[in-house]
Enzyme design. Sequence first.
Site, PDB file in Angstrom:
ATOM      1  CG  ASP A  34      28.849  14.013  10.698  1.00 43.67           C
ATOM      2  OD1 ASP A  34      28.317  13.250   9.851  1.00 43.67           O
ATOM      3  OD2 ASP A  34      29.124  13.860  12.124  1.00 43.67           O
ATOM      4  NE  ARG A  47      50.392   1.276  10.363  1.00 45.34           N
ATOM      5  CZ  ARG A  47      51.837   1.954  10.032  1.00 45.34           C
ATOM      6  NH1 ARG A  47      52.027   2.803   9.539  1.00 45.34           N
ATOM      7  NH2 ARG A  47      52.774   1.084  10.622  1.00 45.34           N
ATOM      8  CE1 TYR A 105      27.033   9.516  17.597  1.00 46.75           C
ATOM      9  CE2 TYR A 105      29.490  10.046  17.750  1.00 46.75           C
ATOM     10  CZ  TYR A 105      28.373   9.021  17.848  1.00 46.75           C
ATOM     11  OH  TYR A 105      28.683   7.795  18.103  1.00 46.75           O
ATOM     12  CE  LYS A 121      26.260   5.336  13.369  1.00 48.35           C
ATOM     13  NZ  LYS A 121      26.504   7.012  13.546  1.00 48.35           N
TER      14      LYS A 121
HETATM   15  C1  LIG Z   1      27.529   7.311  14.567  1.00 52.15           C
HETATM   16  C2  LIG Z   1      27.947   8.876  14.090  1.00 52.15           C
HETATM   17  C3  LIG Z   1      29.278   9.372  14.157  1.00 52.15           C
HETATM   18  C4  LIG Z   1      30.494   8.324  14.618  1.00 52.15           C
HETATM   19  O1  LIG Z   1      30.556   7.488  13.803  1.00 52.15           O
HETATM   20  P1  LIG Z   1      31.237   6.167  14.470  1.00 52.15           P
HETATM   21  O2  LIG Z   1      31.256   5.104  13.045  1.00 52.15           O
HETATM   22  O3  LIG Z   1      30.308   5.403  15.274  1.00 52.15           O
HETATM   23  O4  LIG Z   1      32.527   6.398  15.177  1.00 52.15           O
HETATM   24  C5  LIG Z   1      29.650  10.661  13.867  1.00 52.15           C
HETATM   25  N1  LIG Z   1      28.672  11.540  13.299  1.00 52.15           N
HETATM   26  C6  LIG Z   1      27.542  11.019  13.351  1.00 52.15           C
HETATM   27  C7  LIG Z   1      26.206  12.138  12.761  1.00 52.15           C
HETATM   28  C8  LIG Z   1      26.943   9.829  13.681  1.00 52.15           C
HETATM   29  O5  LIG Z   1      25.676   9.674  13.606  1.00 52.15           O
END
Ligand SMILES: *Cc1c(COP(=O)(O)O)cnc(C)c1O
Length: 379
Positions: free
Chosen positions: A170, A46, A98, A195
Amino acid sequence: MKTATVYIHAGTTPDPSTGAIMTPIYQTSTYVQEAPGVNKGFEYARSQNPTRQALEEAYAAIEHGAFGLAFGSGVAATDAVMKLLNPGDEVICGNDMYGGTYRLFSKIYERFGIRFQYVDTGDLTQVAAAFSPATKLVWVETPTNPLMNITDIAGVAALTKARKVMLCVDNTFASPYLQNPLDLGADIVMHSATKYLGGHSDVIQGALMMNDPAIREQLYFIQKSSGAVPGPMDCFLVLRGIKTLHLRMQRHCENGRAIAHYLRAHPKVARVYWCGFEDHPHHAVARQQMRDFGGMLSFELKDESLEAAKKVLSSTHLFSLAESLGGVESLINHPASMTHASIPREKRLANGLSDTLIRLSVGVEDADDLIQDLAQALG
Ligand SMILES: *Cc1c(COP(=O)(O)O)cnc(C)c1O
Protein backbone atom coordinates in the site's frame (compact mmCIF):
# COMPACT_ATOMS: atom_id res chain seq x y z
CA MET A 1 11.31 9.93 -19.84
CA LYS A 2 11.78 11.73 -16.56
CA THR A 3 9.13 11.80 -13.85
CA ALA A 4 7.66 15.26 -14.52
CA THR A 5 7.15 14.45 -18.21
CA VAL A 6 5.59 11.07 -17.41
CA TYR A 7 3.11 12.66 -14.98
CA ILE A 8 1.97 15.19 -17.58
CA HIS A 9 1.74 12.89 -20.59
CA ALA A 10 1.15 9.33 -19.33
CA GLY A 11 -2.06 7.82 -20.70
CA THR A 12 -3.15 10.97 -22.50
CA THR A 13 -3.05 11.31 -26.25
CA PRO A 14 -5.23 13.82 -28.12
CA ASP A 15 -8.73 12.37 -28.51
CA PRO A 16 -8.85 10.61 -31.91
CA SER A 17 -12.33 11.88 -32.82
CA THR A 18 -11.82 15.63 -32.10
CA GLY A 19 -8.20 16.24 -31.13
CA ALA A 20 -9.24 17.34 -27.62
CA ILE A 21 -5.99 17.57 -25.66
CA MET A 22 -7.70 16.51 -22.45
CA THR A 23 -9.11 12.99 -22.33
CA PRO A 24 -12.90 13.39 -22.62
CA ILE A 25 -15.23 12.08 -19.93
CA TYR A 26 -16.85 9.20 -21.81
CA GLN A 27 -20.08 9.18 -19.82
CA THR A 28 -21.62 6.12 -21.42
CA SER A 29 -22.70 2.68 -20.26
CA THR A 30 -22.48 0.89 -23.60
CA TYR A 31 -21.04 1.13 -27.13
CA VAL A 32 -22.82 0.61 -30.43
CA GLN A 33 -21.54 -2.39 -32.35
CA GLU A 34 -21.33 -2.51 -36.16
CA ALA A 35 -22.43 -6.14 -36.26
CA PRO A 36 -22.79 -8.82 -33.59
CA GLY A 37 -19.33 -9.24 -32.06
CA VAL A 38 -17.79 -6.47 -34.20
CA ASN A 39 -16.81 -3.50 -32.05
CA LYS A 40 -14.07 -0.94 -31.52
CA GLY A 41 -12.65 -2.69 -28.44
CA PHE A 42 -15.39 -1.35 -26.19
CA GLU A 43 -18.51 -3.39 -25.38
CA TYR A 44 -19.88 -2.42 -21.97
CA ALA A 45 -18.51 0.20 -19.60
CA ARG A 46 -18.00 -2.07 -16.58
CA SER A 47 -15.42 -3.88 -18.71
CA GLN A 48 -13.96 -0.97 -20.72
CA ASN A 49 -14.18 2.79 -20.71
CA PRO A 50 -11.82 5.09 -22.66
CA THR A 51 -11.44 7.61 -19.80
CA ARG A 52 -10.66 4.80 -17.37
CA GLN A 53 -8.30 3.22 -19.89
CA ALA A 54 -6.31 6.46 -20.18
CA LEU A 55 -6.07 6.66 -16.40
CA GLU A 56 -5.04 3.01 -16.09
CA GLU A 57 -2.19 3.66 -18.54
CA ALA A 58 -1.14 6.60 -16.40
CA TYR A 59 -1.35 4.43 -13.26
CA ALA A 60 1.02 1.91 -14.82
CA ALA A 61 3.48 4.61 -15.91
CA ILE A 62 3.68 6.49 -12.60
CA GLU A 63 4.48 3.30 -10.65
CA HIS A 64 6.95 2.01 -13.31
CA GLY A 65 4.61 -0.93 -13.92
CA ALA A 66 3.36 -2.65 -17.05
CA PHE A 67 -0.33 -2.48 -16.05
CA GLY A 68 -2.71 -0.39 -13.97
CA LEU A 69 -6.29 -0.99 -12.86
CA ALA A 70 -8.71 1.56 -11.41
CA PHE A 71 -11.27 0.82 -8.69
CA GLY A 72 -14.15 2.67 -7.09
CA SER A 73 -12.13 3.25 -3.89
CA GLY A 74 -8.88 2.30 -2.21
CA VAL A 75 -10.60 -0.40 -0.18
CA ALA A 76 -12.22 -1.77 -3.37
CA ALA A 77 -8.68 -2.13 -4.79
CA THR A 78 -7.58 -3.95 -1.62
CA ASP A 79 -10.72 -6.09 -1.82
CA ALA A 80 -9.77 -7.15 -5.36
CA VAL A 81 -6.33 -8.28 -4.18
CA MET A 82 -7.92 -10.33 -1.39
CA LYS A 83 -10.14 -12.06 -3.96
CA LEU A 84 -6.99 -13.62 -5.45
CA LEU A 85 -6.94 -15.82 -2.31
CA ASN A 86 -8.84 -18.96 -1.34
CA PRO A 87 -10.24 -20.15 2.00
CA GLY A 88 -7.42 -21.53 4.16
CA ASP A 89 -4.81 -19.15 2.74
CA GLU A 90 -2.81 -17.02 5.12
CA VAL A 91 -1.77 -13.37 4.86
CA ILE A 92 1.09 -11.74 6.75
CA CYS A 93 0.41 -8.07 7.34
CA GLY A 94 1.53 -5.13 9.42
CA ASN A 95 0.08 -4.44 12.87
CA ASP A 96 0.01 -0.67 12.26
CA MET A 97 -2.06 0.00 9.17
CA TYR A 98 -5.01 1.86 7.75
CA GLY A 99 -8.08 1.12 9.89
CA GLY A 100 -10.29 0.35 6.89
CA THR A 101 -7.83 -2.27 5.65
CA TYR A 102 -7.85 -3.89 9.08
CA ARG A 103 -11.67 -3.82 9.10
CA LEU A 104 -11.85 -5.46 5.65
CA PHE A 105 -9.41 -8.19 6.72
CA SER A 106 -10.83 -8.90 10.18
CA LYS A 107 -14.57 -8.38 9.65
CA ILE A 108 -15.02 -9.67 6.11
CA TYR A 109 -12.20 -11.89 4.89
CA GLU A 110 -11.76 -13.80 8.17
CA ARG A 111 -15.38 -14.92 7.69
CA PHE A 112 -14.38 -16.35 4.32
CA GLY A 113 -11.67 -18.49 5.92
CA ILE A 114 -8.61 -16.32 5.19
CA ARG A 115 -6.22 -16.10 8.15
CA PHE A 116 -4.16 -13.04 9.03
CA GLN A 117 -0.87 -12.89 10.91
CA TYR A 118 -0.23 -9.40 12.26
CA VAL A 119 3.45 -8.64 12.79
CA ASP A 120 5.75 -5.65 12.90
CA THR A 121 6.74 -5.70 9.22
CA GLY A 122 9.50 -3.20 10.05
CA ASP A 123 11.30 -6.15 11.63
CA LEU A 124 12.31 -8.63 8.90
CA THR A 125 12.94 -11.45 11.40
CA GLN A 126 9.30 -11.19 12.54
CA VAL A 127 8.14 -11.34 8.92
CA ALA A 128 10.39 -14.33 8.17
CA ALA A 129 9.11 -16.19 11.25
CA ALA A 130 5.45 -15.68 10.28
CA PHE A 131 5.52 -17.69 7.01
CA SER A 132 3.73 -21.04 6.91
CA PRO A 133 3.04 -23.34 3.96
CA ALA A 134 -0.40 -21.66 3.73
CA THR A 135 1.02 -18.13 3.35
CA LYS A 136 0.01 -16.70 -0.03
CA LEU A 137 0.32 -12.95 0.43
CA VAL A 138 2.31 -10.39 2.41
CA TRP A 139 0.60 -7.01 2.79
CA VAL A 140 2.84 -4.07 3.64
CA GLU A 141 2.03 -0.42 4.25
CA THR A 142 5.02 1.93 4.43
CA PRO A 143 5.22 4.56 5.82
CA THR A 144 2.44 3.39 8.12
CA ASN A 145 -0.66 5.26 9.01
CA PRO A 146 -0.46 7.01 11.47
CA LEU A 147 2.81 6.15 13.25
CA MET A 148 5.11 6.61 10.25
CA ASN A 149 6.87 3.27 10.72
CA ILE A 150 8.94 2.09 7.78
CA THR A 151 9.21 -1.39 6.26
CA ASP A 152 12.18 -2.40 4.12
CA ILE A 153 10.34 -3.27 0.89
CA ALA A 154 13.33 -4.90 -0.84
CA GLY A 155 14.01 -6.90 2.34
CA VAL A 156 10.45 -8.26 2.47
CA ALA A 157 10.50 -8.87 -1.31
CA ALA A 158 13.57 -11.10 -0.89
CA LEU A 159 11.62 -13.18 1.66
CA THR A 160 8.47 -13.47 -0.47
CA LYS A 161 10.34 -14.25 -3.72
CA ALA A 162 12.27 -17.10 -2.02
CA ARG A 163 8.92 -18.61 -0.97
CA LYS A 164 6.93 -17.78 -4.15
CA VAL A 165 4.51 -15.68 -2.09
CA MET A 166 2.92 -12.48 -3.44
CA LEU A 167 3.91 -9.09 -2.00
CA CYS A 168 1.47 -6.18 -2.17
CA VAL A 169 2.50 -2.72 -0.94
CA ASP A 170 0.00 0.00 0.00
CA ASN A 171 1.94 3.00 -1.33
CA THR A 172 -0.71 5.61 -0.50
CA PHE A 173 1.31 7.57 2.07
CA ALA A 174 4.49 7.87 0.02
CA SER A 175 2.89 8.34 -3.42
CA PRO A 176 4.75 7.18 -6.54
CA TYR A 177 6.74 10.42 -6.47
CA LEU A 178 8.58 9.30 -3.33
CA GLN A 179 8.67 5.53 -3.63
CA ASN A 180 8.12 2.82 -6.29
CA PRO A 181 7.59 -0.60 -4.68
CA LEU A 182 7.53 -2.52 -8.01
CA ASP A 183 11.15 -1.40 -8.57
CA LEU A 184 11.97 -2.83 -5.13
CA GLY A 185 10.48 -6.26 -5.88
CA ALA A 186 6.79 -5.94 -4.93
CA ASP A 187 4.29 -7.83 -7.12
CA ILE A 188 1.38 -5.42 -6.70
CA VAL A 189 1.18 -1.78 -5.63
CA MET A 190 -2.07 -0.47 -4.16
CA HIS A 191 -3.07 3.19 -3.86
CA SER A 192 -5.94 5.04 -2.35
CA ALA A 193 -6.03 7.51 -5.28
CA THR A 194 -8.41 9.50 -3.08
CA LYS A 195 -5.27 10.88 -1.42
CA TYR A 196 -2.16 12.23 -3.20
CA LEU A 197 -2.97 10.98 -6.73
CA GLY A 198 -6.31 12.80 -6.89
CA GLY A 199 -4.80 15.40 -4.60
CA HIS A 200 -7.74 17.80 -4.34
CA SER A 201 -10.11 16.08 -1.87
CA ASP A 202 -12.79 15.75 -4.54
CA VAL A 203 -12.82 12.08 -5.49
CA ILE A 204 -12.80 8.55 -4.00
CA GLN A 205 -10.80 6.05 -6.04
CA GLY A 206 -8.33 3.17 -5.77
CA ALA A 207 -5.58 1.78 -7.98
CA LEU A 208 -3.55 -1.37 -8.47
CA MET A 209 -0.32 -1.52 -10.48
CA MET A 210 1.61 -4.65 -11.47
CA ASN A 211 4.11 -6.11 -13.95
CA ASP A 212 3.07 -9.76 -14.25
CA PRO A 213 0.50 -10.26 -17.07
CA ALA A 214 -0.97 -13.29 -15.24
CA ILE A 215 -1.66 -11.24 -12.10
CA ARG A 216 -3.08 -8.44 -14.28
CA GLU A 217 -5.40 -10.93 -16.02
CA GLN A 218 -6.72 -12.28 -12.69
CA LEU A 219 -7.23 -8.80 -11.26
CA TYR A 220 -8.92 -7.55 -14.43
CA PHE A 221 -11.26 -10.55 -14.24
CA ILE A 222 -12.06 -9.66 -10.61
CA GLN A 223 -12.49 -5.96 -11.52
CA LYS A 224 -15.13 -6.70 -14.16
CA SER A 225 -16.73 -9.64 -12.30
CA SER A 226 -17.10 -7.87 -8.94
CA GLY A 227 -17.71 -4.54 -10.65
CA ALA A 228 -16.13 -2.01 -8.26
CA VAL A 229 -15.19 0.27 -11.17
CA PRO A 230 -14.90 4.07 -10.90
CA GLY A 231 -17.04 6.33 -13.09
CA PRO A 232 -15.48 8.31 -15.97
CA MET A 233 -15.81 11.68 -14.22
CA ASP A 234 -13.78 10.34 -11.28
CA CYS A 235 -11.19 8.92 -13.68
CA PHE A 236 -10.90 12.32 -15.34
CA LEU A 237 -10.32 14.00 -11.97
CA VAL A 238 -7.54 11.61 -10.97
CA LEU A 239 -5.96 11.88 -14.43
CA ARG A 240 -5.88 15.64 -13.96
CA GLY A 241 -4.53 15.28 -10.42
CA ILE A 242 -1.60 13.16 -11.57
CA LYS A 243 -0.43 15.94 -13.90
CA THR A 244 0.63 18.04 -10.89
CA LEU A 245 1.67 15.24 -8.53
CA HIS A 246 5.37 16.12 -8.70
CA LEU A 247 4.72 19.83 -8.03
CA ARG A 248 2.40 19.14 -5.14
CA MET A 249 4.66 16.49 -3.59
CA GLN A 250 7.66 18.83 -3.64
CA ARG A 251 5.68 21.36 -1.58
CA HIS A 252 4.13 18.67 0.68
CA CYS A 253 7.67 17.51 1.49
CA GLU A 254 9.02 21.03 2.11
CA ASN A 255 6.09 21.94 4.35
CA GLY A 256 6.17 18.57 6.12
CA ARG A 257 9.86 19.05 6.90
CA ALA A 258 9.33 22.59 8.22
CA ILE A 259 6.41 21.56 10.44
CA ALA A 260 8.11 18.40 11.75
CA HIS A 261 11.08 20.50 12.92
CA TYR A 262 8.85 23.24 14.31
CA LEU A 263 6.79 20.78 16.38
CA ARG A 264 9.85 18.89 17.60
CA ALA A 265 11.29 22.10 19.04
CA HIS A 266 7.96 23.15 20.63
CA PRO A 267 7.99 23.05 24.45
CA LYS A 268 4.49 21.51 24.65
CA VAL A 269 5.20 18.68 22.23
CA ALA A 270 6.51 15.37 23.61
CA ARG A 271 7.16 13.43 20.43
CA VAL A 272 6.92 13.85 16.66
CA TYR A 273 6.60 10.85 14.33
CA TRP A 274 8.19 11.72 10.97
CA CYS A 275 10.55 9.40 9.09
CA GLY A 276 12.80 12.29 7.97
CA PHE A 277 14.40 12.67 11.42
CA GLU A 278 17.84 11.09 11.55
CA ASP A 279 17.00 9.46 14.88
CA HIS A 280 13.80 7.87 13.50
CA PRO A 281 14.36 4.12 14.11
CA HIS A 282 14.06 3.33 10.37
CA HIS A 283 15.49 6.52 8.92
CA ALA A 284 18.25 4.68 7.03
CA VAL A 285 15.72 2.44 5.26
CA ALA A 286 13.48 5.43 4.52
CA ARG A 287 16.47 7.27 3.01
CA GLN A 288 17.29 4.30 0.86
CA GLN A 289 13.85 3.51 -0.56
CA MET A 290 12.22 6.97 -0.55
CA ARG A 291 13.25 10.13 -2.41
CA ASP A 292 11.99 12.43 0.36
CA PHE A 293 9.79 12.09 3.45
CA GLY A 294 6.41 13.46 2.49
CA GLY A 295 3.78 15.58 4.18
CA MET A 296 2.36 13.15 6.75
CA LEU A 297 3.36 13.27 10.39
CA SER A 298 1.86 12.77 13.82
CA PHE A 299 2.69 13.99 17.30
CA GLU A 300 1.90 13.70 20.98
CA LEU A 301 1.66 16.47 23.55
CA LYS A 302 3.53 16.49 26.87
CA ASP A 303 0.12 16.95 28.52
CA GLU A 304 -1.19 13.39 28.06
CA SER A 305 -4.84 14.21 28.77
CA LEU A 306 -7.45 13.70 26.10
CA GLU A 307 -8.72 17.25 26.81
CA ALA A 308 -5.36 18.76 25.82
CA ALA A 309 -5.33 16.85 22.52
CA LYS A 310 -8.96 17.74 21.84
CA LYS A 311 -8.20 21.41 22.48
CA VAL A 312 -5.50 21.44 19.80
CA LEU A 313 -7.70 19.43 17.42
CA SER A 314 -10.50 21.96 17.68
CA SER A 315 -8.38 25.15 17.73
CA THR A 316 -6.72 25.13 14.31
CA HIS A 317 -8.16 27.32 11.54
CA LEU A 318 -6.13 26.38 8.46
CA PHE A 319 -5.80 22.71 9.43
CA SER A 320 -9.36 21.38 9.03
CA LEU A 321 -10.47 18.61 11.37
CA ALA A 322 -11.25 15.79 8.96
CA GLU A 323 -10.41 12.24 7.94
CA SER A 324 -8.42 11.65 4.74
CA LEU A 325 -5.08 13.07 3.64
CA GLY A 326 -3.01 13.99 0.64
CA GLY A 327 -5.08 16.94 -0.57
CA VAL A 328 -3.79 20.44 -1.26
CA GLU A 329 -5.36 21.72 1.97
CA SER A 330 -3.96 20.81 5.38
CA LEU A 331 -5.95 18.46 7.62
CA ILE A 332 -5.73 17.54 11.31
CA ASN A 333 -7.07 14.24 12.55
CA HIS A 334 -7.54 12.26 15.77
CA PRO A 335 -6.81 8.64 14.75
CA ALA A 336 -8.20 7.04 17.95
CA SER A 337 -11.70 8.44 17.40
CA MET A 338 -11.64 8.98 13.63
CA THR A 339 -9.58 7.06 11.07
CA HIS A 340 -8.56 4.21 13.40
CA ALA A 341 -11.70 3.84 15.54
CA SER A 342 -12.43 0.48 13.87
CA ILE A 343 -9.29 -1.01 15.50
CA PRO A 344 -10.04 -2.25 19.06
CA ARG A 345 -8.52 0.04 21.72
CA GLU A 346 -6.27 -2.63 23.31
CA LYS A 347 -4.88 -3.43 19.87
CA ARG A 348 -4.28 0.24 19.13
CA LEU A 349 -2.47 0.80 22.43
CA ALA A 350 -0.40 -2.38 22.01
CA ASN A 351 0.75 -1.07 18.63
CA GLY A 352 1.78 2.29 20.12
CA LEU A 353 -1.20 4.29 18.87
CA SER A 354 -2.22 6.34 21.92
CA ASP A 355 -5.63 7.93 22.56
CA THR A 356 -3.99 11.35 22.30
CA LEU A 357 -2.01 11.02 19.06
CA ILE A 358 -2.66 13.85 16.59
CA ARG A 359 -2.08 13.29 12.88
CA LEU A 360 -1.40 16.01 10.32
CA SER A 361 -1.72 15.88 6.58
CA VAL A 362 0.37 18.90 5.67
CA GLY A 363 -0.99 20.62 2.57
CA VAL A 364 0.64 22.92 0.04
CA GLU A 365 -0.27 26.26 1.64
CA ASP A 366 2.45 28.66 2.78
CA ALA A 367 4.48 26.96 5.54
CA ASP A 368 4.67 30.16 7.64
CA ASP A 369 0.87 30.38 7.79
CA LEU A 370 0.58 26.71 8.73
CA ILE A 371 3.16 27.09 11.51
CA GLN A 372 1.38 30.18 12.81
CA ASP A 373 -1.88 28.22 12.89
CA LEU A 374 -0.27 25.41 14.91
CA ALA A 375 1.40 27.95 17.19
CA GLN A 376 -1.90 29.55 18.16
CA ALA A 377 -3.60 26.14 18.56
CA LEU A 378 -0.79 24.89 20.83
CA GLY A 379 -0.60 28.19 22.72
C1 LIG B 1 -7.47 6.08 2.66
C2 LIG B 1 -6.58 4.90 2.68
C3 LIG B 1 -7.02 3.66 2.20
C4 LIG B 1 -8.44 3.43 1.71
O1 LIG B 1 -8.72 4.15 0.56
P1 LIG B 1 -10.20 4.74 0.20
O2 LIG B 1 -9.95 5.45 -1.07
O3 LIG B 1 -10.61 5.61 1.33
O4 LIG B 1 -11.10 3.56 0.07
C5 LIG B 1 -6.12 2.61 2.21
N1 LIG B 1 -4.86 2.77 2.67
C6 LIG B 1 -4.41 3.95 3.14
C7 LIG B 1 -3.01 4.04 3.63
C8 LIG B 1 -5.24 5.04 3.17
O5 LIG B 1 -4.80 6.20 3.66
